[in-house]
Motif scaffolding. Structure first.
Motif, mmCIF file in Angstrom:
data_model
loop_
_atom_site.group_PDB
_atom_site.id
_atom_site.type_symbol
_atom_site.label_atom_id
_atom_site.label_comp_id
_atom_site.label_asym_id
_atom_site.label_seq_id
_atom_site.Cartn_x
_atom_site.Cartn_y
_atom_site.Cartn_z
ATOM 1 N N GLY A 16 20.124 10.536 8.607
ATOM 2 C CA GLY A 16 20.947 9.481 8.026
ATOM 3 C C GLY A 16 20.264 8.125 7.951
ATOM 4 O O GLY A 16 20.748 7.223 7.261
ATOM 5 N N ALA A 17 19.156 7.963 8.635
ATOM 6 C CA ALA A 17 18.432 6.686 8.631
ATOM 7 C C ALA A 17 17.533 6.584 7.398
ATOM 8 O O ALA A 17 17.386 7.530 6.625
ATOM 9 C CB ALA A 17 17.602 6.571 9.906
ATOM 10 N N ILE A 18 16.926 5.405 7.239
ATOM 11 C CA ILE A 18 15.947 5.188 6.165
ATOM 12 C C ILE A 18 14.543 5.446 6.724
ATOM 13 O O ILE A 18 14.153 4.874 7.743
ATOM 14 C CB ILE A 18 16.029 3.753 5.614
ATOM 15 N N ALA A 19 13.800 6.302 6.038
ATOM 16 C CA ALA A 19 12.399 6.541 6.395
ATOM 17 C C ALA A 19 11.532 5.689 5.480
ATOM 18 O O ALA A 19 11.737 5.665 4.261
ATOM 19 C CB ALA A 19 12.045 8.011 6.256
ATOM 20 N N SER A 20 10.575 4.993 6.058
ATOM 21 C CA SER A 20 9.684 4.124 5.282
ATOM 22 C C SER A 20 8.251 4.593 5.470
ATOM 23 O O SER A 20 7.721 4.621 6.581
ATOM 24 C CB SER A 20 9.830 2.674 5.761
ATOM 25 N N LEU A 21 7.632 4.981 4.366
ATOM 26 C CA LEU A 21 6.272 5.505 4.381
ATOM 27 C C LEU A 21 5.378 4.544 3.603
ATOM 28 O O LEU A 21 5.734 4.090 2.520
ATOM 29 C CB LEU A 21 6.240 6.892 3.732
ATOM 30 N N ASN A 22 4.226 4.236 4.156
ATOM 31 C CA ASN A 22 3.364 3.207 3.587
ATOM 32 C C ASN A 22 1.994 3.740 3.213
ATOM 33 O O ASN A 22 1.488 4.687 3.829
ATOM 34 C CB ASN A 22 3.205 2.067 4.590
ATOM 35 N N CYS A 23 1.384 3.066 2.247
ATOM 36 C CA CYS A 23 0.083 3.490 1.736
ATOM 37 C C CYS A 23 -0.647 2.249 1.220
ATOM 38 O O CYS A 23 -0.053 1.423 0.517
ATOM 39 C CB CYS A 23 0.305 4.504 0.606
ATOM 40 N N THR A 24 -1.910 2.100 1.573
ATOM 41 C CA THR A 24 -2.737 1.037 1.010
ATOM 42 C C THR A 24 -3.928 1.668 0.298
ATOM 43 O O THR A 24 -4.352 2.785 0.625
ATOM 44 C CB THR A 24 -3.241 0.066 2.090
ATOM 45 N N TYR A 25 -4.454 0.940 -0.685
ATOM 46 C CA TYR A 25 -5.574 1.464 -1.469
ATOM 47 C C TYR A 25 -6.580 0.370 -1.685
ATOM 48 O O TYR A 25 -6.278 -0.818 -1.584
ATOM 49 C CB TYR A 25 -5.066 2.061 -2.789
ATOM 50 N N SER A 26 -7.808 0.781 -2.006
ATOM 51 C CA SER A 26 -8.920 -0.173 -1.909
ATOM 52 C C SER A 26 -9.325 -0.838 -3.213
ATOM 53 O O SER A 26 -10.112 -1.781 -3.192
ATOM 54 C CB SER A 26 -10.147 0.539 -1.318
ATOM 55 N N ASP A 27 -8.820 -0.371 -4.360
ATOM 56 C CA ASP A 27 -9.329 -0.876 -5.644
ATOM 57 C C ASP A 27 -8.212 -1.529 -6.444
ATOM 58 O O ASP A 27 -7.212 -0.886 -6.754
ATOM 59 C CB ASP A 27 -9.933 0.274 -6.443
ATOM 60 N N ARG A 28 -8.387 -2.798 -6.807
ATOM 61 C CA ARG A 28 -7.352 -3.541 -7.512
ATOM 62 C C ARG A 28 -7.072 -3.026 -8.920
ATOM 63 O O ARG A 28 -6.030 -3.311 -9.490
ATOM 64 C CB ARG A 28 -7.742 -5.021 -7.600
ATOM 65 N N VAL A 29 -8.023 -2.278 -9.512
ATOM 66 C CA VAL A 29 -7.815 -1.844 -10.897
ATOM 67 C C VAL A 29 -7.104 -0.500 -10.980
ATOM 68 O O VAL A 29 -7.074 0.125 -12.028
ATOM 69 C CB VAL A 29 -9.149 -1.774 -11.670
ATOM 70 N N SER A 30 -6.540 -0.050 -9.871
ATOM 71 C CA SER A 30 -5.832 1.220 -9.859
ATOM 72 C C SER A 30 -4.707 1.217 -10.877
ATOM 73 O O SER A 30 -4.054 0.199 -11.092
ATOM 74 C CB SER A 30 -5.279 1.494 -8.460
ATOM 75 N N GLN A 31 -4.502 2.374 -11.508
ATOM 76 C CA GLN A 31 -3.570 2.458 -12.627
ATOM 77 C C GLN A 31 -2.226 3.056 -12.265
ATOM 78 O O GLN A 31 -1.181 2.535 -12.617
ATOM 79 C CB GLN A 31 -4.203 3.320 -13.725
ATOM 80 N N SER A 32 -2.252 4.213 -11.607
ATOM 81 C CA SER A 32 -1.028 4.976 -11.367
ATOM 82 C C SER A 32 -0.994 5.434 -9.923
ATOM 83 O O SER A 32 -2.035 5.720 -9.331
ATOM 84 C CB SER A 32 -0.980 6.197 -12.293
ATOM 85 N N PHE A 33 0.235 5.544 -9.417
ATOM 86 C CA PHE A 33 0.435 5.820 -8.008
ATOM 87 C C PHE A 33 1.499 6.906 -7.863
ATOM 88 O O PHE A 33 2.501 6.899 -8.600
ATOM 89 C CB PHE A 33 0.871 4.553 -7.275
ATOM 90 N N PHE A 34 1.272 7.795 -6.926
ATOM 91 C CA PHE A 34 2.133 8.970 -6.808
ATOM 92 C C PHE A 34 2.451 9.254 -5.350
ATOM 93 O O PHE A 34 1.629 9.026 -4.463
ATOM 94 C CB PHE A 34 1.432 10.203 -7.408
ATOM 95 N N TRP A 35 3.639 9.801 -5.156
ATOM 96 C CA TRP A 35 4.012 10.347 -3.861
ATOM 97 C C TRP A 35 4.295 11.838 -4.026
ATOM 98 O O TRP A 35 5.079 12.245 -4.891
ATOM 99 C CB TRP A 35 5.241 9.649 -3.296
ATOM 100 N N TYR A 36 3.640 12.625 -3.175
ATOM 101 C CA TYR A 36 3.865 14.071 -3.135
ATOM 102 C C TYR A 36 4.441 14.432 -1.774
ATOM 103 O O TYR A 36 4.073 13.851 -0.745
ATOM 104 C CB TYR A 36 2.553 14.839 -3.337
ATOM 105 N N ARG A 37 5.299 15.427 -1.772
ATOM 106 C CA ARG A 37 5.838 15.997 -0.535
ATOM 107 C C ARG A 37 5.221 17.375 -0.345
ATOM 108 O O ARG A 37 5.159 18.181 -1.281
ATOM 109 C CB ARG A 37 7.358 16.121 -0.637
ATOM 110 N N GLN A 38 4.772 17.650 0.864
ATOM 111 C CA GLN A 38 4.148 18.940 1.142
ATOM 112 C C GLN A 38 4.759 19.536 2.412
ATOM 113 O O GLN A 38 4.566 19.011 3.506
ATOM 114 C CB GLN A 38 2.628 18.814 1.286
#
Lengths: 112, 114
Positions: A16-38
């Motif tokens: 019932g709580a909120i889960a917060s998942l974080n991600c940082t990346y190294s290149d400012r020109v990145s175009q698209s970002f994705f989250w996958y569940r496995q």
């Protein structure tokens, strides 16, 4: 070298709580970002994609992108035990590239 | 509609052998990418093919090769297998130019090298 960083966890949240998942990346020109569940022993499943700064909501999932801070997050509202899985952040770096670069994933456990 | 299919599901080989993994993309998708995922890591990019042409190659040795057929299915070949090649091999299907260049994964082939 272009990298995607995630906290490996495990991240434990009560049902019932909120889960917060974080991600940082190294290149400012990145175009698209994705989250996958496995799930354990299974292949990755695409749950969210985001291209522009700001928030994108889909059901209980919200992806947040801040390109200036090179940060993308995934919020899961009303977490359920079935959300327990490893969440992979992935980035496509630039225009004309179709190669996904993944983080190592964050393992989420939702406790009933 | 059927999703991405891969065969075989599981495979056991010994060092030095050769293996061929197969993938069929989602209907209408013309691009196939291959990834290797070892335990505890995110998938690592191996190849991408579009319209039978190689569009990208990751940092893998020449023992790894792939091709795409006119029906857009694909094969990944690995020669002279090493113990370190044991992994889950994932095929992803996409439609270049599609929204966000989203890639959809098949169930994977789990390769064990003894």
């Amino acid at each position: 070298q272009k990298e995607v960083e995630q906290n490996s966890g495990p991240l434990s949240v009560p049902e019932g709580a909120i889960a917060s998942l974080n991600c940082t990346y190294s290149d400012r020109v990145s175009q698209s970002f994705f989250w996958y569940r496995q799930y354990s022993g299974k292949s990755p499943e695409l749950i969210m994609s985001i291209y522009s700064n700001g928030d994108k909501e889909d059901g209980r999932f919200t992806a947040q992108l801040n390109k200036a801070s090179q940060y993308v997050s995934l919020l899961i509202r009303d977490s359920q035990p079935s959300d327990s899985a490893t969440y992979l952040c992935a980035v496509i770096w630039g225009a004309g590239s179709y190669q996904l670069t993944f983080g190592k994933g964050t393992k989420l456990s939702v406790i009933p | 509609d059927a999703g991405v299919t891969q065969s075989p599901t599981h495979l056991i080989k010994t060092r030095g052998q050769h293996v061929t993994l197969r993938c069929s993309p989602i209907s209408g998708h013309k691009s196939v990418s291959w990834y290797q995922q070892v335990l505890g890591q995110g998938p690592q990019f191996i190849f991408q093919y579009y319209e039978k042409e190689e569009r990208g190659r990751g940092n893998f040795p020449d023992r790894f090769s792939a091709r795409q057929f006119p029906n857009y299915s694909s094969e990944l070949n690995v020669n002279a297998l090493l113990l370190g090649d044991s992994a889950l091999y994932l095929c992803a299907s996409s439609h270049p130019g599609g929204r966000y260049n989203e890639q959809f994964f098949g169930p994977g082939t789990r390769l064990t090298v003894l």
